[in-house]
Design a protein around this motif. Structure first.
Motif, PDB file in Angstrom:
ATOM      1  N   ASP A 242      84.467  40.643  62.842  1.00  0.00           N
ATOM      2  CA  ASP A 242      83.309  41.536  62.683  1.00  0.00           C
ATOM      3  C   ASP A 242      82.498  41.622  63.970  1.00  0.00           C
ATOM      4  OD1 ASP A 242      81.391  43.067  60.866  1.00  0.00           O
ATOM      5  OD2 ASP A 242      80.098  41.444  61.586  1.00  0.00           O
ATOM      6  N   ALA A 243      82.380  40.510  64.677  1.00  0.00           N
ATOM      7  CA  ALA A 243      81.619  40.495  65.925  1.00  0.00           C
ATOM      8  C   ALA A 243      82.240  41.388  66.984  1.00  0.00           C
ATOM      9  CB  ALA A 243      81.513  39.067  66.449  1.00  0.00           C
ATOM     10  N   HIS A 244      83.529  41.695  66.840  1.00  0.00           N
ATOM     11  CA  HIS A 244      84.222  42.560  67.794  1.00  0.00           C
ATOM     12  C   HIS A 244      84.500  43.956  67.235  1.00  0.00           C
ATOM     13  CE1 HIS A 244      84.946  39.535  70.921  1.00  0.00           C
ATOM     14  NE2 HIS A 244      85.054  38.679  69.919  1.00  0.00           N
ATOM     15  N   GLY A 245      83.914  44.268  66.084  1.00  0.00           N
ATOM     16  CA  GLY A 245      84.023  45.620  65.561  1.00  0.00           C
ATOM     17  C   GLY A 245      85.209  45.862  64.646  1.00  0.00           C
ATOM     18  N   LEU A 246      85.711  44.812  63.999  1.00  0.00           N
ATOM     19  CA  LEU A 246      86.812  44.960  63.062  1.00  0.00           C
ATOM     20  C   LEU A 246      86.389  44.437  61.685  1.00  0.00           C
ATOM     21  CD1 LEU A 246      88.236  44.186  66.029  1.00  0.00           C
ATOM     22  CD2 LEU A 246      90.295  44.419  64.638  1.00  0.00           C
ATOM     23  N   THR A 247      86.788  45.148  60.654  1.00  0.00           N
ATOM     24  CA  THR A 247      86.481  44.757  59.286  1.00  0.00           C
ATOM     25  C   THR A 247      87.714  44.146  58.647  1.00  0.00           C
ATOM     26  OG1 THR A 247      84.853  46.543  59.086  1.00  0.00           O
ATOM     27  CG2 THR A 247      85.692  45.580  57.038  1.00  0.00           C
ATOM     28  N   ALA A 248      87.570  42.933  58.087  1.00  0.00           N
ATOM     29  CA  ALA A 248      88.722  42.162  57.641  1.00  0.00           C
ATOM     30  C   ALA A 248      88.856  42.121  56.126  1.00  0.00           C
ATOM     31  CB  ALA A 248      88.623  40.725  58.170  1.00  0.00           C
TER      32      ALA A 248
END
Length: 274
Positions: free
Chosen positions: A237-243
């Motif tokens: 999330d901190a790098h712009g990805l939703t897991a």
């Protein structure tokens, strides 16, 4: 492991995929009928371990890990409809030679592993749908630049698989690669597996770590990073990805053979946000 040697873990993963079709029961979790040919001269020795001791918790656990991650990743690729597939640390993956037309495959790995694989592919006679081999030094090279030099289109979404790798990297190295994947086109998907930290493991997983951890370290491939699903989701999330995550239990389900799910590794699929 030297700079001229193929990763031992790449050989063991291919052996696990090959052995599944020999020692486990149908319905198969994942069918890779090129795994054995790509092992070359090492095939008989590595697969025989599974033939003779296929119900041993270490060997069945290794198969469970490898089969779950392969099945989850290729299911993701097929559902995505994307025409670009990047394999980070491709090892002896055979997707490119099993794939139908329409998906361009980019295999990213060390040059030594790719040299071994080219020779194995040639010997096995698997000549169709050859991937783009992208040799990368992850400590020095810019991943997207290397991919673009081999025809990758950064403006179009892609599926990126990163299997059997994160546990061998430092957390800083994992973050560095995630930050590069985050530069891909929005909607791109990163699929990876990760080992759970000790508090999240069940007894089967802890037994596997106790039996195998020291051996992998002695072979030059120590486990360095462990992530809980929440920890990894926060990093992504901190790098712009939703897991989103999947456990071995969800992927394997109930089986009557030696394959048993454990809380050793989980799968994560992360979407690059706009």
């Amino acid at each position: 492991m030297t700079d001229t040697a193929i990763s031992r873990s790449a050989l063991m993963a291919a052996a696990a995929r090959a052995a599944h079709l020999i020692v486990d029961s149908a319905p198969y979790v994942f069918e890779d009928r090129l795994a054995a040919p790509l092992l070359g001269d090492a095939a008989d020795e590595l697969i025989d371990y599974h033939r003779q001791h296929g119900d041993h918790p270490v060997l069945s656990g290794a198969r469970a890990q490898v089969l779950c991650r392969s099945r989850y990743t290729e299911d993701t690729l097929h559902r995505s409809g994307f025409s670009q597939y990047v394999l980070l640390g491709a090892g002896l993956d055979s997707y490119a030679y099993r794939a139908t037309a329409g998906v361009r495959v980019f295999e990213v790995d060390r040059a030594a592993t790719q040299d071994y694989k080219r020779a194995a592919v040639s010997k096995a006679g698997a000549t169709s749908n050859a991937p783009e081999y992208v040799a990368v030094d992850f400590e020095r090279d810019d991943l997207l630049s290397r991919l673009a030099a081999h025809g990758f289109d950064p403006q179009r979404p892609a599926v990126v698989s990163w299997l059997g790798v994160t546990m061998y990297l430092t957390r800083e190295a994992v973050e560095r690669t995630v930050s590069e994947v985050a530069r891909l086109a929005p909607g791109s998907l990163l699929v990876l597996d990760h080992m759970l930290p000790e508090p999240d493991r069940d007894a089967a997983a802890q037994g596997y770590v106790a039996a195998v951890g020291a051996m992998t370290a002695a072979n030059g491939e120590p486990w360095l990073s462990f992530f809980s699903p929440a920890d990894l989701a926060a990093l992504l999330d901190a790098h712009g990805l939703t897991a989103e995550h999947a456990s071995q239990h969800e992927i394997l389900g109930a089986r009557t053979d030696a394959l048993r799910p454990s809380n050793l590794t989980w799968m994560t699929r992360a979407t690059v946000r706009p």
